[in-house]
Design an enzyme around this catalytic site. Structure first.
Site, PDB file in Angstrom:
ATOM      1  N   HIS A 316      27.211  22.972  -3.450  1.00  0.00           N
ATOM      2  CA  HIS A 316      28.119  22.970  -2.079  1.00  0.00           C
ATOM      3  C   HIS A 316      28.489  21.477  -2.108  1.00  0.00           C
ATOM      4  CE1 HIS A 316      28.263  22.799   2.343  1.00  0.00           C
ATOM      5  NE2 HIS A 316      27.967  23.920   2.408  1.00  0.00           N
ATOM      6  N   ASP A 373      27.128  31.297   0.181  1.00  0.00           N
ATOM      7  CA  ASP A 373      28.126  31.989   0.294  1.00  0.00           C
ATOM      8  C   ASP A 373      27.981  33.260  -0.877  1.00  0.00           C
ATOM      9  OD1 ASP A 373      30.203  31.088   2.456  1.00  0.00           O
ATOM     10  OD2 ASP A 373      30.003  29.122   0.603  1.00  0.00           O
TER      11      ASP A 373
END
Length: 438
Positions: A316, A373
């Site tokens: 991330h 995600d």
């Protein structure tokens, strides 16, 4: 309680030296309640004649905010001081909406009143259904969302005065309540099914599932496991500090645009694949891998700097440790898959990829863990949502974050219209050349 005058403290400053001229300048250093200190450079240009250069604003605090705090190195995400894990496991989306919008979790009466307000704002003006006829059925859902959410300002004139706190509150309630209804309508229109009106007897997540998947010819049974999973997805995506779409909403709002237009601008920003399309990209990657037997091959390719292939859903930009939302999403993912008993080769491939990456020294050393995600895309596919609707669901969840940031910004006394500067690298002034001499 006796009021005690605060003791004066010496102002913290930082000294900057211009090596070209030898001049030194002092600028205040500000402390937040937690997190890195901030150099106040509001007078930098006036005092030095220089700007800062920070593409992507990765080292720039553009505002003060009390909503969300992230420590990417430690994997911390707090909403108004509450950890995302506690909120996701112990609360629900309605309470998190109240927390972000008003600053604290509601008591029993506040919760009842707030839920009642949101529930009774879920219907949209009946004429809005005619908007959909102007879109092709194969339009991208986010294109429709941008247009229809922006059009809300044409129907609700009584909540456009941004200087009136009551009208700001009504607009916030309307957005939180109506964006899910519009999102469900977008899906129904795309598949040629009739719109399903919201029901006041259902929770926020239950109502969204009902409007999305129910049909008029038979009763729709709410699955509590799926409703809870949907609620957690909304909680985990409700706000994420000054990301691209939230910054877009704030920048649009700084011009004093109405809240419906500002949220539409946030949806447009979220549409970008580098922001809201990450979970969609995960499924595209899984389709590219194709089979569990090819996982080692693609793990190897992802570590090759000369190979363009990248593992989507791992690591991330902000979190340099484990994404604090991913653990909750992972558990929720397994709950949903177990409940539905799905034997989907693509989902089995995802679990195999997760297992291989978590056991690989390269990924462990670089802390490239599965992020939120990775799991949310798997859950949404298992629940029956088409891939092109994933970012729409993100927008449904993030609307409360956007409108909370917008409301916070409007109340900031020092707020002014956003106007970033630039490092100009174009031609210097030159004489105009007439057409016959060019």
């Amino acid at each position: 309680m006796t009021n005690v005058a605060p003791q004066s403290k010496p102002q913290k400053t930082v000294t900057l030296t211009d090596n070209e001229t030898g001049k030194t300048y002092q600028f205040p250093v500000l402390d937040g309640s937690v997190g890195p200190r901030v150099i106040d450079i509001r007078k930098l240009y006036a005092e030095t004649g220089m700007f800062t250069f920070d593409p992507g604003f990765t080292s720039t605090a553009a505002c003060e905010s009390g909503l969300t705090y992230i420590d990417g190195d430690k994997g911390v995400l707090l909403h108004r001081g509450y950890s995302i894990k506690e909120l996701a496991l112990k609360s629900d989306f309605i309470e998190v909406c109240h927390l972000l919008l008003y600053g604290d979790l509601p008591d029993a009466q506040q919760r009842k009143d707030f839920q009642n307000n949101i529930t009774h704002h879920t219907m949209v003006h009946e004429q809005m259904q005619f908007f959909f006829r102007g879109f092709r059925r194969d339009s991208h859902p986010m294109a429709v969302m941008v247009g229809v959410v922006g059009a809300l300002s044409a129907f609700y004139h009584d909540s456009l005065d941004i200087d009136d706190p009551k009208q700001r509150e009504i607009a916030a309630h309307r957005l939180i309540a109506k964006v899910p209804t519009i999102a469900a309508m977008v899906y129904k229109y795309s598949i040629g099914q009739p719109f399903m009106y919201p029901r006041n007897d259902l929770s926020f997540a239950e109502n969204f599932l009902y409007m999305t998947f129910a049909v008029p010819c038979e009763p729709y049974k709410i699955n509590p496991i799926l409703a809870r999973a949907m609620d957690r997805i909304f909680i985990l995506h409700a706000d994420h500090e000054q990301n691209a779409s939230t910054s877009t909403v704030r920048l649009a709002g700084s011009s004093r645009a109405n809240p419906f237009a500002c949220v539409a601008s946030g949806i447009a920003s979220l549409w970008g694949p580098a922001h809201g399309g990450a979970n969609e990209a995960v499924l595209q990657m899984l389709n590219q891998i194709g089979d569990k037997s090819r996982v080692p091959e693609f793990i190897k390719r992802s570590k090759d700097k000369n190979d363009s292939f990248r593992l989507m859903g791992f690591g991330h930009r902000v979190y340099k440790n484990y994404d604090p939302r991913a653990e909750i999403m992972r558990d929720t993912c397994y709950e949903v898959l177990n409940e539905l008993g799905i034997k989907d080769p693509l989902l089995e491939l995802a679990m195999e990829l997760e297992k291989a990456a978590l056991a690989d020294e390269y990924f462990i050393e670089k802390k490239l863990y599965p992020n939120v995600d990775f799991y949310s895309g798997i859950i949404l596919k298992a629940m029956g949502f088409p891939t092109n609707l994933f970012t729409v669901l993100f927008a449904v969840a993030r609307t409360v974050g956007w409108i909370s940031h917008w409301n916070e910004m409007i109340q900031e006394p020092t707020q002014k219209i956003g106007r970033p500067r630039q490092l100009y690298t174009g031609p210097v002034e030159r004489p105009y050349v007439s057409l016959e001499k060019r």
